[in-house]
Design a protein around this motif. Structure first.
Motif, PDB file in Angstrom:
ATOM      1  N   THR A   5      -9.168  -0.190  -1.281  1.00 38.98           N
ATOM      2  CA  THR A   5      -8.588  -1.377  -0.645  1.00 38.98           C
ATOM      3  C   THR A   5      -9.412  -1.794   0.565  1.00 38.98           C
ATOM      4  O   THR A   5      -9.740  -2.972   0.731  1.00 38.98           O
ATOM      5  N   VAL A  24       0.812  -1.223   0.000  1.00 40.17           N
ATOM      6  CA  VAL A  24       0.000   0.000   0.000  1.00 40.17           C
ATOM      7  C   VAL A  24       0.846   1.274   0.000  1.00 40.17           C
ATOM      8  O   VAL A  24       0.284   2.377  -0.063  1.00 40.17           O
ATOM      9  N   HIS A  78       0.013   4.693  -1.891  1.00 39.00           N
ATOM     10  CA  HIS A  78      -1.397   4.765  -2.280  1.00 39.00           C
ATOM     11  C   HIS A  78      -1.978   6.117  -1.850  1.00 39.00           C
ATOM     12  O   HIS A  78      -1.671   6.614  -0.773  1.00 39.00           O
ATOM     13  N   GLN A 127      -7.269   5.175  -3.398  1.00 33.79           N
ATOM     14  CA  GLN A 127      -6.771   3.800  -3.480  1.00 33.79           C
ATOM     15  C   GLN A 127      -6.893   3.091  -2.132  1.00 33.79           C
ATOM     16  O   GLN A 127      -7.257   1.915  -2.081  1.00 33.79           O
TER      17      GLN A 127
END
Length: 70
Positions: free
Chosen positions: A24, A13, A16, A20
């Motif tokens: 997730t 991650v 991100h 995003q």
């Protein structure tokens, strides 16, 4: 073989953006798959470590409320 799941999730991650990260989290929750729980746990840990005492108290109050509904 040395597998550091926490580090692997963090690397996955890293970088991100907000959209995003939201995608997730939403995907992990909506999928209902057990294998997604460690990732959510790592994200929560990252937040918790940086949260103020007021933020932690708010989270704990909300969790207590939700657990009481079980």
């Amino acid at each position: 073989m040395d597998l550091n799941l926490r580090k692997a999730i963090q690397n996955n991650v890293a970088g991100h953006n907000e959209e995003q990260l939201e995608a997730t989290i939403t995907e992990a929750i909506q999928s209902g798959e057990e294998k997604m729980l460690p990732g959510l746990g790592v994200l929560f840990e990252m937040y918790w470590q940086q949260a103020s005492e007021d933020e932690k108290e708010g989270i704990l109050n909300k969790l207590e409320e939700e657990v009481g509904k079980l």
